[in-house]
Motif scaffolding. Structure first.
Motif, PDB file in Angstrom:
ATOM      1  N   ILE A 297       0.852  -1.198   0.000  1.00 26.31           N
ATOM      2  CA  ILE A 297       0.000   0.000   0.000  1.00 26.31           C
ATOM      3  C   ILE A 297       0.884   1.243   0.000  1.00 26.31           C
ATOM      4  O   ILE A 297       0.616   2.216  -0.694  1.00 26.31           O
ATOM      5  CB  ILE A 297      -0.921   0.051   1.249  1.00 26.31           C
ATOM      6  N   LEU A 298       1.963   1.183   0.810  1.00 25.28           N
ATOM      7  CA  LEU A 298       2.905   2.310   0.814  1.00 25.28           C
ATOM      8  C   LEU A 298       3.480   2.517  -0.579  1.00 25.28           C
ATOM      9  O   LEU A 298       3.643   3.647  -1.039  1.00 25.28           O
ATOM     10  CB  LEU A 298       4.069   2.019   1.776  1.00 25.28           C
ATOM     11  N   ASP A 299       3.757   1.416  -1.247  1.00 25.62           N
ATOM     12  CA  ASP A 299       4.282   1.466  -2.602  1.00 25.62           C
ATOM     13  C   ASP A 299       3.266   2.139  -3.528  1.00 25.62           C
ATOM     14  O   ASP A 299       3.595   3.014  -4.320  1.00 25.62           O
ATOM     15  CB  ASP A 299       4.551   0.025  -3.048  1.00 25.62           C
ATOM     16  N   ALA A 300       1.994   1.741  -3.379  1.00 22.95           N
ATOM     17  CA  ALA A 300       0.934   2.270  -4.248  1.00 22.95           C
ATOM     18  C   ALA A 300       0.758   3.780  -4.082  1.00 22.95           C
ATOM     19  O   ALA A 300       0.388   4.468  -5.031  1.00 22.95           O
ATOM     20  CB  ALA A 300      -0.381   1.555  -3.961  1.00 22.95           C
ATOM     21  N   VAL A 301       1.010   4.295  -2.882  1.00 20.59           N
ATOM     22  CA  VAL A 301       0.882   5.751  -2.695  1.00 20.59           C
ATOM     23  C   VAL A 301       2.237   6.459  -2.836  1.00 20.59           C
ATOM     24  O   VAL A 301       2.347   7.654  -2.571  1.00 20.59           O
ATOM     25  CB  VAL A 301       0.236   6.124  -1.327  1.00 20.59           C
ATOM     26  N   GLY A 302       3.265   5.703  -3.259  1.00 20.56           N
ATOM     27  CA  GLY A 302       4.567   6.317  -3.539  1.00 20.56           C
ATOM     28  C   GLY A 302       5.349   6.700  -2.302  1.00 20.56           C
ATOM     29  O   GLY A 302       6.114   7.662  -2.312  1.00 20.56           O
ATOM     30  N   LEU A 303       5.193   5.939  -1.220  1.00 18.36           N
ATOM     31  CA  LEU A 303       5.870   6.303   0.025  1.00 18.36           C
ATOM     32  C   LEU A 303       6.856   5.240   0.527  1.00 18.36           C
ATOM     33  O   LEU A 303       7.292   5.315   1.670  1.00 18.36           O
ATOM     34  CB  LEU A 303       4.841   6.569   1.133  1.00 18.36           C
TER      35      LEU A 303
END
Ligand code: ADP
Ligand code: MG
Length: 233
Positions: A165-171
């Motif tokens: 999920i962090l990856d999906a929001v670029g974090l």
């Protein structure tokens, strides 16, 4: 279900909160489907709510009805102070309306005490707060994993689920940073990731693109829409 949501417009439809107190305006965002409509995931009926100020009550919501069905994306629009955040807090069981019924996944939230409401919310709702409300002593991935910990998952498993999920929001690169080390847009994206991590059946997002530039805002809206579609609703 096909969802057509115009991005970056303030007149998305739903409930126009531009008047003094909120009145419903029916203009659904989602094209009606020929099949029978599923039961609402969220149902608000005749909601009245106000705030006590100096011995007087400031009326904010006066007789609001809202239905949100699985797969629907609804925008609540209106000027500042018209009651959008109030409505979302009531919808997510963070507060109880002065009058009226809130049903979430078929359960009457308005008949529950605060503790039972919290359990129902934790199981079903992802909330993106206007002011984020990330925990300052926890790093980004710990914050994002928090809803899973509260639902009883192990720390290890919760962080494994938080990573994509962090990856999906670029974090991904900010996973080990504290909230105080993030920009406004990064805080916003962390708050969105936390709202999505536990695969909630309802996401309530209060001005989720308010702190983002227009490109990032479009990406975030795309992400929210694709999560709804990806849930097979
Ligand atoms: P919006 O999100 O549309 O900007 P809000 O729901 O935050 O509007 O607020 C609606 C109105 O209720 C505003 O006039 C605001 O000042 C008032 N209000 C909100 N929260 C409180 C509170 N806790 N106590 C007193 N008044 C409040
Ligand atoms: Mg607000």
């Amino acid at each position: 279900m096909y969802i057509d949501i115009p991005v970056g417009r303030s007149d998305l439809g739903g409930w126009d909160m531009g008047t003094t107190a909120l009145t419903p305006r029916r203009r659904p965002l989602v094209a009606d489907q020929p099949r029978p409509k599923p039961e609402p995931m969220l149902q608000l009926r005749n909601i009245h709510h106000g705030y006590e100020l100096g011995g007087r009550t400031l009326p904010v919501l006066r007789g609001v009805d809202v239905d949100v069905r699985p797969g629907e994306i609804v925008a609540i629009v209106g000027r500042s102070g018209s009651g959008k955040s109030t409505l979302m807090h009531l919808a997510g069981g963070l507060a109880s309306p002065d009058q009226g019924d809130v049903r979430l996944g078929g359960q009457a939230l308005s008949a529950m005490g605060p503790r039972a409401r919290a359990v129902a919310r934790r199981r079903q709702v992802g909330f993106v707060f206007q002011a984020f409300h990330l925990l300052p002593g926890l790093d980004v991935i710990e914050n994002v994993a928090m809803p899973l910990l509260l639902n009883g998952e192990s720390r290890h498993r919760a962080q494994d689920r938080a990573r994509p999920i962090l990856d999906a929001v670029g974090l991904s690169e900010r996973a080990r940073h504290l909230p105080s080390e993030l920009s406004g847009g990064e805080l916003q994206r962390a708050a969105i990731a936390r709202a999505l991590v536990a695969d909630p059946s309802l996401v309530l997002a209060d001005e989720p693109t308010g702190n983002l530039d227009s490109t990032t805002a479009e990406e975030i809206i795309d992400l929210l829409v694709s999560r709804v579609r990806g849930a097979g609703l």
